[in-house]
Design a protein around this motif. Structure first.
Motif, PDB file in Angstrom:
ATOM      1  N   ILE A  46       0.852  -1.198   0.000  1.00 10.38           N
ATOM      2  CA  ILE A  46       0.000   0.000   0.000  1.00 10.38           C
ATOM      3  C   ILE A  46       0.883   1.241   0.000  1.00 10.38           C
ATOM      4  N   ASP A  47       0.631   2.115  -0.954  1.00  4.52           N
ATOM      5  CA  ASP A  47       1.337   3.396  -1.021  1.00  4.52           C
ATOM      6  C   ASP A  47       0.656   4.363  -0.051  1.00  4.52           C
ATOM      7  N   PRO A  48       1.295   4.722   1.047  1.00  6.79           N
ATOM      8  CA  PRO A  48       0.633   5.575   2.042  1.00  6.79           C
ATOM      9  C   PRO A  48       0.285   6.958   1.508  1.00  6.79           C
ATOM     10  N   LYS A  49       1.026   7.433   0.505  1.00  7.90           N
ATOM     11  CA  LYS A  49       0.736   8.759  -0.045  1.00  7.90           C
ATOM     12  C   LYS A  49      -0.527   8.750  -0.884  1.00  7.90           C
ATOM     13  N   ALA A  50      -0.797   7.610  -1.553  1.00 15.02           N
ATOM     14  CA  ALA A  50      -1.979   7.527  -2.411  1.00 15.02           C
ATOM     15  C   ALA A  50      -3.203   7.023  -1.655  1.00 15.02           C
ATOM     16  N   CYS A  51      -2.986   6.376  -0.527  1.00 17.41           N
ATOM     17  CA  CYS A  51      -4.085   5.774   0.225  1.00 17.41           C
ATOM     18  C   CYS A  51      -4.977   6.853   0.845  1.00 17.41           C
ATOM     19  N   THR A  52      -6.294   6.736   0.645  1.00 17.44           N
ATOM     20  CA  THR A  52      -7.266   7.675   1.218  1.00 17.44           C
ATOM     21  C   THR A  52      -7.860   7.156   2.528  1.00 17.44           C
ATOM     22  N   GLN A  53      -7.414   5.978   2.948  1.00 19.69           N
ATOM     23  CA  GLN A  53      -7.874   5.341   4.183  1.00 19.69           C
ATOM     24  C   GLN A  53      -9.377   5.102   4.189  1.00 19.69           C
ATOM     25  N   CYS A  54      -9.877   4.704   3.031  1.00 19.57           N
ATOM     26  CA  CYS A  54     -11.315   4.413   2.945  1.00 19.57           C
ATOM     27  C   CYS A  54     -11.656   3.080   3.619  1.00 19.57           C
ATOM     28  N   GLY A  55     -10.681   2.185   3.734  1.00 15.74           N
ATOM     29  CA  GLY A  55     -10.899   0.921   4.419  1.00 15.74           C
ATOM     30  C   GLY A  55     -11.507  -0.184   3.584  1.00 15.74           C
ATOM     31  N   LYS A  56     -11.717   0.040   2.276  1.00 14.26           N
ATOM     32  CA  LYS A  56     -12.336  -0.996   1.447  1.00 14.26           C
ATOM     33  C   LYS A  56     -11.435  -2.226   1.326  1.00 14.26           C
ATOM     34  N   CYS A  57     -10.139  -2.008   1.241  1.00 12.50           N
ATOM     35  CA  CYS A  57      -9.220  -3.142   1.097  1.00 12.50           C
ATOM     36  C   CYS A  57      -9.302  -4.055   2.317  1.00 12.50           C
ATOM     37  N   ALA A  58      -9.292  -3.462   3.504  1.00  7.39           N
ATOM     38  CA  ALA A  58      -9.350  -4.248   4.732  1.00  7.39           C
ATOM     39  C   ALA A  58     -10.677  -4.970   4.866  1.00  7.39           C
ATOM     40  N   ALA A  59     -11.753  -4.311   4.437  1.00  4.04           N
ATOM     41  CA  ALA A  59     -13.077  -4.918   4.545  1.00  4.04           C
ATOM     42  C   ALA A  59     -13.218  -6.137   3.650  1.00  4.04           C
ATOM     43  N   GLU A  60     -12.540  -6.129   2.505  1.00  2.00           N
ATOM     44  CA  GLU A  60     -12.681  -7.226   1.539  1.00  2.00           C
ATOM     45  C   GLU A  60     -11.614  -8.309   1.685  1.00  2.00           C
ATOM     46  N   CYS A  61     -10.606  -8.085   2.503  1.00  3.99           N
ATOM     47  CA  CYS A  61      -9.529  -9.076   2.642  1.00  3.99           C
ATOM     48  C   CYS A  61      -9.996 -10.237   3.522  1.00  3.99           C
ATOM     49  N   ARG A  62     -10.159 -11.389   2.941  1.00  7.89           N
ATOM     50  CA  ARG A  62     -10.657 -12.550   3.681  1.00  7.89           C
ATOM     51  C   ARG A  62      -9.572 -13.171   4.569  1.00  7.89           C
ATOM     52  N   PHE A  63      -8.324 -12.758   4.386  1.00  8.96           N
ATOM     53  CA  PHE A  63      -7.226 -13.318   5.171  1.00  8.96           C
ATOM     54  C   PHE A  63      -6.799 -12.414   6.327  1.00  8.96           C
ATOM     55  N   ASP A  64      -7.519 -11.302   6.513  1.00 10.09           N
ATOM     56  CA  ASP A  64      -7.191 -10.337   7.581  1.00 10.09           C
ATOM     57  C   ASP A  64      -5.732  -9.918   7.519  1.00 10.09           C
ATOM     58  N   ALA A  65      -5.254  -9.693   6.303  1.00 12.61           N
ATOM     59  CA  ALA A  65      -3.845  -9.342   6.105  1.00 12.61           C
ATOM     60  C   ALA A  65      -3.617  -7.838   6.079  1.00 12.61           C
TER      61      ALA A  65
END
Length: 286
Positions: free
Chosen positions: A64-83
């Motif tokens: 994850i590029d921290p500069k481009a990340c808007t911290q919307c949380g969609k990636c974490a919500a969809e990650c089935r491996f809690d990674a």
């Protein structure tokens, strides 16, 4: 090149001990260690040449590029491996949990997630004027063990193409690394132990080898710790028309030999004499 693969249904039966003795007795020009989760053949063979090392790349890992990340949380919500972990200031990837599926990259609206090649292990080839030894070490938490085993064997075949026989120390059990190591072999020698679990795991391994139509033979290590179970193994082989290569007794000298970085073929004791007989029987089958 003929390939002799030495396997066991469970760990601790003496598979690597037998493999090391066979390598010494045959003065093998080509040998490999396909137990990439916990390789230890090098401890008793002690190759003198420095290894040729190369990275092994498994599944990609998310970043994850921290500069481009808007911290919307969609990636974490969809990650089935809690990674994907939310910290105080950013979302971060746990590389040990990431399985490289790419869902996070797909759902990220800002394009902040990328899938990058990840080193999953290291391959080593030791070679000198007479011998080639191929092995590898998988990184902790990495998958694709079977694919790394295949690469170990490919490296061995390429580097020692002129050898007549390759002796390969495999993994215990019946999982992916064992199945990968069986590919293309001429004979599998199963090292069994005379215990209830040892007999059960031997039978599972024989069924696995039978599924892939691989020729097999059986020997028993430390046979005299339970003669009754040893006779059950011998009877099983006889009733199923399986070649029985022989028996190795429990031998305290064998323990001292292995602990000092030698093979049991290097010592003149009960185990050393027995493994020589098993070697001769196995070579005839090969």
């Amino acid at each position: 090149m003929k390939q002799l693969l030495i396997l066991s249904g469970k760990g601790g039966t003496g598979k690597t001990t037998v493999a090391g003795a066979f390598i010494r007795l045959s003065e093998a020009r080509a040998y490999g260690d396909c137990d990439v989760d916990a390789p230890n053949l090098h401890l008793i063979m002690a190759p003198k040449a420095p290894p040729e090392r190369s990275d092994y790349y498994g599944l990609p890992k998310a970043a994850i590029d921290p500069k481009a990340c808007t911290q919307c949380g969609k990636c974490a919500a969809e990650c089935r491996f809690d990674a994907i972990i939310k910290t105080d200031s950013a979302y971060e990837i746990d590389p040990y949990a990431c399985e490289g599926c790419g869902v996070c990259e797909l759902v990220c609206p800002a394009g902040a997630v990328t899938m990058n090649p990840a080193v999953a292990g290291e391959m080593m080839v030791y070679r000198d004027d007479t011998t080639v030894f191929s092995t590898a070490q998988l990184k902790m938490g990495s998958g694709t063990t079977g694919k790394l085993v295949t690469e170990v064997k490919k490296n061995l075949m390429r580097a020692a193409s002129g050898a007549d026989v390759a002796i390969i120390d495999g993994s215990p059990g019946i999982g992916c690394p064992v199945i990968a190591s069986m590919s293309g072999v001429s004979l599998v020698l199963i090292v069994a132990e005379p215990s209830v679990s040892g007999i059960s795991d031997m039978e599972r391994l024989l069924k696995t080898a039978g599924t892939f139509h691989v020729k097999t033979a059986v020997c028993v290590n430390k046979y005299d710790i339970n003669p009754e179970n040893t006779e059950k193994i011998v009877a099983y082989c006889r009733n199923n028309n399986l070649p029985f290569a022989g028996k190795i007794p429990y031998d305290a000298e064998a323990i001292r030999a292995v602990n000092s970085g030698r093979t049991i073929a290097d010592v003149d004791g009960p185990s050393g004499r027995a493994v020589r007989e098993i070697y001769e029987n196995t070579i005839k089958l090969l």
